[in-house]
Write a protein that holds these residues in place. Structure first.
Motif, short mmCIF file in Angstrom:
data_model
loop_
_atom_site.label_atom_id
_atom_site.label_comp_id
_atom_site.label_asym_id
_atom_site.label_seq_id
_atom_site.Cartn_x
_atom_site.Cartn_y
_atom_site.Cartn_z
N UNK A 1 42.82 -47.14 24.64
CA UNK A 1 41.64 -47.47 23.69
C UNK A 1 40.50 -46.68 24.24
N UNK A 2 40.40 -46.26 25.16
CA UNK A 2 39.42 -45.22 25.81
C UNK A 2 39.78 -43.93 25.31
N UNK A 3 40.93 -43.60 25.20
CA UNK A 3 41.40 -42.33 25.00
C UNK A 3 41.27 -42.13 23.39
N UNK A 4 41.58 -43.28 22.49
CA UNK A 4 41.25 -43.00 21.11
C UNK A 4 39.75 -42.92 20.72
N UNK A 5 38.80 -43.46 21.55
CA UNK A 5 37.62 -43.41 21.21
C UNK A 5 37.01 -42.01 21.73
N UNK A 6 37.58 -41.48 22.68
CA UNK A 6 37.29 -40.02 23.03
C UNK A 6 37.67 -39.07 22.25
N UNK A 7 38.77 -39.06 21.64
CA UNK A 7 39.48 -38.23 20.69
C UNK A 7 38.49 -38.40 19.33
N UNK A 8 38.35 -39.59 19.03
CA UNK A 8 37.38 -39.65 17.83
C UNK A 8 36.06 -38.92 18.08
N UNK A 9 35.41 -38.99 19.29
CA UNK A 9 34.13 -38.37 19.40
C UNK A 9 34.39 -36.99 19.45
N UNK A 10 35.37 -36.43 20.33
CA UNK A 10 35.56 -35.07 20.22
C UNK A 10 35.73 -34.43 18.93
N UNK A 11 36.33 -35.29 18.03
CA UNK A 11 36.59 -34.74 16.55
C UNK A 11 35.37 -34.62 15.93
N UNK A 12 34.41 -35.35 16.05
CA UNK A 12 33.25 -35.35 15.32
C UNK A 12 32.37 -34.28 15.75
N UNK A 13 32.60 -33.98 17.30
CA UNK A 13 31.84 -32.75 17.79
C UNK A 13 32.55 -31.61 17.25
N UNK A 14 33.78 -31.47 16.95
CA UNK A 14 34.60 -30.18 16.49
C UNK A 14 33.88 -30.02 15.03
N UNK A 15 33.89 -31.26 14.42
CA UNK A 15 33.44 -31.04 12.75
C UNK A 15 32.18 -30.68 12.69
N UNK A 16 31.19 -30.91 13.52
CA UNK A 16 29.75 -30.54 13.58
C UNK A 16 29.61 -28.82 14.01
N UNK A 17 30.67 -28.59 15.09
CA UNK A 17 30.41 -27.23 15.38
C UNK A 17 31.28 -26.29 14.04
N UNK A 18 32.13 -26.84 13.41
CA UNK A 18 32.47 -26.13 12.58
C UNK A 18 31.52 -25.87 11.30
N UNK A 19 30.72 -26.96 11.19
CA UNK A 19 29.63 -26.88 10.02
C UNK A 19 28.67 -25.68 10.45
N UNK A 20 28.39 -25.63 11.70
CA UNK A 20 27.41 -24.51 12.32
C UNK A 20 28.15 -23.33 12.29
#
Length: 67
Positions: free
Chosen positions: A13-32
């Motif tokens: 459960x913690x790993x799934x939450x962390x993967x979702x958070x990292x995915x959001x970071x990657x999306x924002x970095x790609x936008x930048x």
């Protein structure tokens, strides 16, 4: 056995939450990255236009100002 399974489920459960958070970071970095790439292309185009207008540094199109 139940406790061990429960611990594994909690970790997953913690790993799934962390993967979702990292995915959001990657999306924002790609936008930048996309935004910066666009700005770089615009700057390159502007520089090319200015070089055409003024002349290349090795062979200017205009006469020097003292003529």
């Amino acid at each position: 056995m139940n406790e061990e399974l429960e611990r594994v489920e909690i970790k997953v459960s913690y790993l799934e939450a962390q993967v979702a958070e990292l995915n959001e970071v990657i999306i924002e970095q790609q936008k930048s990255i996309d935004s910066l790439t666009l700005k770089l292309l615009q700057a390159e185009k502007k520089i090319e236009d200015l070089i055409e207008e003024v002349g290349s540094p090795t062979r200017p199109n205009r006469k020097p100002p003292h003529y």
